[in-house]
Write an enzyme that holds these catalytic residues in place. Structure first.
Site, PDB file in Angstrom:
ATOM      1  CD  GLU A   1      -8.823 -44.141  38.395  1.00  0.00           C
ATOM      2  OE1 GLU A   1      -9.539 -43.286  38.793  1.00  0.00           O
ATOM      3  OE2 GLU A   1      -9.345 -45.321  37.981  1.00  0.00           O
TER       4      GLU A   1
ATOM      5  CB  THR B   1     -13.755 -41.101  34.652  1.00  0.00           C
ATOM      6  OG1 THR B   1     -14.633 -41.751  35.894  1.00  0.00           O
ATOM      7  CG2 THR B   1     -12.815 -40.357  35.239  1.00  0.00           C
TER       8      THR B   1
END
Length: 307
Positions: A128, A181
């Site tokens: 991530e 993101t």
């Protein structure tokens, strides 16, 4: 087992006031990962359906996370990965998190002495972090473990579960724009006025209490964000109008899902959700903007073996 298929749920992170701190798993929005043993030590991405992502194992969160796990336990093994996404990357629903979580879960299940699922979180975080350029577990923890997860600390990593609310209906609205993101995090302020910080942590404490007490009026008052929403909402076409529609139909919480552009609304009645959905759909059609909708519940199921 020589091969395994895993279901990895999508997630709603931040939940308004919990920037990088809280998130919950969704039921019915997910991706599938098939992982198979190889006779060599290579990690090979054979295919990715539903997204245009790199097949380079050094540039994909699934194989980066799997490699972190294998390095930690000191096992030299190779695996093939086939990923099928049912929601788009850059949607604010934790696409990279579900890939990282699903990959480590699947590889772990194929090992001779698998770790506990809760022990896999640091390795999923490595994947991530590659995608978002920072460590945050508010997506990857609920995808891996299921439920509504709060991150108390990152160093050391410490988290706990909030009660989920089966009676709440979740509406996800995703207009057809992509928000990365890493870019969305770049516009969030690096420092806060003490009054803003005070309001934010007050809302977070109130949200935790509301979930325990199932107090939906308190939940609605708590899901306010003074940090990310003010700067990120400009990246989402129709944000203010969609929020108004949701509140007009008695939602008990509305905000940006993760980094956006997806928005989430919580409803106590499915009829109210459907009315809001229809009105929002008409709004975006009039604007000439395509839009996807997902309806779900909060889920206490994280990654799991299917088939």
């Amino acid at each position: 087992m020589e091969s395994i298929k895993v279901h990895a749920p999508a997630t709603v992170a931040n939940v308004g006031c919990g920037y990088d701190t809280i998130g919950f798993a969704l039921d019915g929005v997910y991706e599938e990962i098939i992982v198979s043993k190889r006779s060599d030590e290579r990690l090979v991405l054979q295919s990715i359906e539903g997204a245009d992502l790199s097949l380079d194992p050094e540039q994909n969160v699934a194989t980066i996370a799997a490699k972190a796990l294998l390095n930690h336990i000191g096992i030299k093994a190779g695996f093939d990965f086939q990923i099928k996404k049912f929601f788009r990357p850059g949607s604010g629903l934790g696409s990279s998190a579900s890939s990282a979580a699903g990959a480590v879960y699947a590889v772990n299940q194929l090992l001779p002495n698998p770790l506990k699922t809760s022990e896999l979180l640091p390795f999923a975080l490595e994947g991530e972090a590659f995608a978002s350029k920072c460590y945050h577990a508010d997506n990857v923890a609920p995808s891996l473990l299921g439920g509504f997860i709060a991150i108390r600390s990152y160093d050391p990593l410490d988290y706990f579960a909030l009660p989920i609310a089966n009676e709440l209906h979740v509406l996800i609205v995703r207009p057809s724009v992509e928000v990365k993101t890493s870019e969305a995090k770049g516009i969030v302020p690096k420092s806060l006025d003490i009054a803003i910080a005070r309001n934010q942590w007050g809302n977070l404490a109130s949200l935790v209490h509301a979930m325990h007490m199932k107090n939906w009026s308190r939940l609605k008052a708590s899901i306010q964000d003074f940090i990310a929403e003010p700067v990120r909402k400009s990246l989402i076409p129709g944000y203010e109008e969609v929020r108004t529609v949701a509140h007009d139909h008695e939602c008990v919480g509305f905000n940006i899902s993760g980094s956006g552009p997806s928005m989430f609304s919580l409803f106590t009645a499915s009829e109210s959700l459907e009315k809001a959905k229809r009105e929002i759909n008409v709004f975006y059609k009039q604007k000439g903007i395509s839009c996807d909708f997902f309806t779900s519940r909060m889920s206490d199921v994280g990654c799991q073996i299917i088939d």
